[in-house]
Design an enzyme around this catalytic site. Structure first.
Site, PDB file in Angstrom:
ATOM      1  N   HIS A  83       1.010  -1.232   0.030  1.00 49.75           N
ATOM      2  CA  HIS A  83      -0.065  -0.105  -0.044  1.00 49.75           C
ATOM      3  C   HIS A  83       0.906   1.251   0.008  1.00 49.75           C
ATOM      4  O   HIS A  83       0.833   2.394  -0.732  1.00 49.75           O
ATOM      5  CB  HIS A  83      -0.790   0.188   1.061  1.00 49.75           C
ATOM      6  CG  HIS A  83      -2.015  -0.989   1.424  1.00 49.75           C
ATOM      7  ND1 HIS A  83      -2.130  -1.863   2.402  1.00 49.75           N
ATOM      8  CD2 HIS A  83      -3.023  -1.416   0.516  1.00 49.75           C
ATOM      9  CE1 HIS A  83      -3.074  -2.401   2.140  1.00 49.75           C
ATOM     10  NE2 HIS A  83      -3.698  -2.182   1.010  1.00 49.75           N
TER      11      HIS A  83
ATOM     12  N   LYS B 271     -16.917  -6.985   7.307  1.00 53.00           N
ATOM     13  CA  LYS B 271     -17.765  -7.185   8.357  1.00 53.00           C
ATOM     14  C   LYS B 271     -16.933  -7.171   9.947  1.00 53.00           C
ATOM     15  O   LYS B 271     -17.202  -6.922  10.917  1.00 53.00           O
ATOM     16  CB  LYS B 271     -18.726  -8.151   8.301  1.00 53.00           C
ATOM     17  CG  LYS B 271     -19.911  -7.861   7.337  1.00 53.00           C
ATOM     18  CD  LYS B 271     -20.956  -8.568   7.641  1.00 53.00           C
ATOM     19  CE  LYS B 271     -22.059  -8.386   6.587  1.00 53.00           C
ATOM     20  NZ  LYS B 271     -21.853  -9.259   5.410  1.00 53.00           N
TER      21      LYS B 271
ATOM     22  N   ARG C   3      -1.507  -6.078  -8.509  1.00 59.77           N
ATOM     23  CA  ARG C   3      -0.536  -7.018  -8.209  1.00 59.77           C
ATOM     24  C   ARG C   3      -0.225  -8.032  -9.373  1.00 59.77           C
ATOM     25  O   ARG C   3       1.099  -8.179  -9.556  1.00 59.77           O
ATOM     26  CB  ARG C   3      -0.744  -7.718  -6.909  1.00 59.77           C
ATOM     27  CG  ARG C   3      -0.354  -6.644  -5.590  1.00 59.77           C
ATOM     28  CD  ARG C   3      -1.140  -7.119  -4.441  1.00 59.77           C
ATOM     29  NE  ARG C   3      -2.611  -7.139  -4.832  1.00 59.77           N
ATOM     30  CZ  ARG C   3      -3.385  -7.537  -3.756  1.00 59.77           C
ATOM     31  NH1 ARG C   3      -2.920  -7.629  -2.365  1.00 59.77           N
ATOM     32  NH2 ARG C   3      -4.686  -7.241  -3.754  1.00 59.77           N
TER      33      ARG C   3
ATOM     34  N   SER D 196      -3.076  -7.764   2.782  1.00 61.85           N
ATOM     35  CA  SER D 196      -3.145  -7.524   3.976  1.00 61.85           C
ATOM     36  C   SER D 196      -3.675  -8.962   4.692  1.00 61.85           C
ATOM     37  O   SER D 196      -3.456  -9.359   5.774  1.00 61.85           O
ATOM     38  CB  SER D 196      -4.492  -6.824   4.342  1.00 61.85           C
ATOM     39  OG  SER D 196      -3.887  -5.462   3.924  1.00 61.85           O
TER      40      SER D 196
HETATM   41  P1  ADP Z   1      -9.845  -3.631  -0.651  1.00 64.13           P
HETATM   42  O1  ADP Z   1     -10.826  -4.413   0.184  1.00 64.13           O
HETATM   43  O2  ADP Z   1     -10.646  -2.385  -1.411  1.00 64.13           O
HETATM   44  O3  ADP Z   1      -9.123  -4.709  -1.835  1.00 64.13           O
HETATM   45  P2  ADP Z   1      -7.212  -3.310   0.309  1.00 64.13           P
HETATM   46  O4  ADP Z   1      -6.686  -2.687   1.456  1.00 64.13           O
HETATM   47  O5  ADP Z   1      -6.962  -4.952   0.188  1.00 64.13           O
HETATM   48  O6  ADP Z   1      -8.535  -2.899   0.003  1.00 64.13           O
HETATM   49  O7  ADP Z   1      -6.473  -2.822  -1.152  1.00 64.13           O
HETATM   50  C1  ADP Z   1      -6.661  -1.592  -1.588  1.00 64.13           C
HETATM   51  C2  ADP Z   1      -5.985  -1.552  -3.045  1.00 64.13           C
HETATM   52  O8  ADP Z   1      -4.631  -1.409  -2.794  1.00 64.13           O
HETATM   53  C3  ADP Z   1      -6.396  -2.417  -3.728  1.00 64.13           C
HETATM   54  O9  ADP Z   1      -6.381  -1.696  -5.257  1.00 64.13           O
HETATM   55  C4  ADP Z   1      -5.243  -3.390  -3.907  1.00 64.13           C
HETATM   56  O10 ADP Z   1      -5.292  -4.079  -5.437  1.00 64.13           O
HETATM   57  C5  ADP Z   1      -4.331  -2.493  -3.716  1.00 64.13           C
HETATM   58  N1  ADP Z   1      -3.051  -3.449  -3.055  1.00 64.13           N
HETATM   59  C6  ADP Z   1      -3.201  -4.271  -1.892  1.00 64.13           C
HETATM   60  N2  ADP Z   1      -2.094  -4.583  -1.556  1.00 64.13           N
HETATM   61  C7  ADP Z   1      -1.086  -4.186  -2.650  1.00 64.13           C
HETATM   62  C8  ADP Z   1       0.155  -4.313  -2.945  1.00 64.13           C
HETATM   63  N3  ADP Z   1       0.883  -5.353  -2.282  1.00 64.13           N
HETATM   64  N4  ADP Z   1       0.762  -3.665  -4.033  1.00 64.13           N
HETATM   65  C9  ADP Z   1      -0.002  -3.039  -4.820  1.00 64.13           C
HETATM   66  N5  ADP Z   1      -1.334  -2.655  -4.362  1.00 64.13           N
HETATM   67  C10 ADP Z   1      -1.975  -3.342  -3.510  1.00 64.13           C
END
Ligand code: ADP
Length: 166
Positions: free
Chosen positions: A19, A43, A92, A130
């Site tokens: 992120h 949730k 990713r 995550s």
């Molecule tokens: P969501 O529930 O909206 O997917 P996340 O927090 O998992 O929320 O991810 C938010 C955004 O960040 C998404 O576009 C996801 O693809 C991107 N993202 C998550 N992890 C990574 C990563 N390791 N590298 C690049 N983008 C990521």
């Protein structure tokens, strides 16, 4: 020239270095970036909205053009309220593509003026999520280098009730 403001929405449960990689890249191409935590995404999140907000705020304070916020409801409504022109999302691997494409097209249908911009993280973070971080940590694996130290500390507090190294 008008300022280009973008929204980077997500659950951030918790924030990972993937992120952060995207936030840094986004902060370089947009005039302003709002990292927006969706409050009704999952949730049963591990970290409360306030905990996620606090971690993100601390980790984003080094980027002068990045703000952190929370929102609920439709992303397009929130983006319009904030007068944002773009939504930033991360891709990713191919596996992200289908879901992200669906979301981007649905958002375009709802609000044609809002563009979705995809960015790729550094290769080192391309397998990082995550969900995996939580799973690995819960089973006793090391997440060093995958999340900021602050997040590692908060994970320890959450799972072991202590900030001390175990
Ligand atoms: P969501 O529930 O909206 O997917 P996340 O927090 O998992 O929320 O991810 C938010 C955004 O960040 C998404 O576009 C996801 O693809 C991107 N993202 C998550 N992890 C990574 C990563 N390791 N590298 C690049 N983008 C990521």
């Amino acid at each position: 020239m008008p300022l280009i403001r973008a929204i980077y929405p997500g659950s951030f449960d918790p924030l990972t270095n993937g992120h952060l990689d995207l936030i840094e890249r986004g902060s370089k191409i947009f005039d302003e970036l709002i990292v927006a935590i969706l409050s009704n995404a999952e949730k049963d999140p591990l970290f409360t909205l306030d905990e996620r907000l606090d971690m993100l705020k601390q980790m984003c304070s080094r980027f002068p053009n990045v703000q952190v916020d929370t929102f609920e409801g439709l992303l397009v409504d929130y983006a319009m309220k904030k007068q944002a022109k773009a939504v930033l999302r991360g891709i990713r691997a191919v596996s992200d593509y289908e879901y992200e494409l669906q979301m981007a097209l649905m958002n375009r249908k709802l609000q044609p003026q809002l563009e979705t911009v995809f960015m790729m993280p550094a290769e080192a973070y391309s397998y990082l999520s995550s969900r995996l971080v939580k799973e690995v940590f819960r089973l006793g694996g090391s997440v060093r280098g995958l999340v900021p130290e602050l997040v590692e500390e908060r994970l320890r507090e959450k799972f072991h009730g202590t900030a001390a190294r175990f």
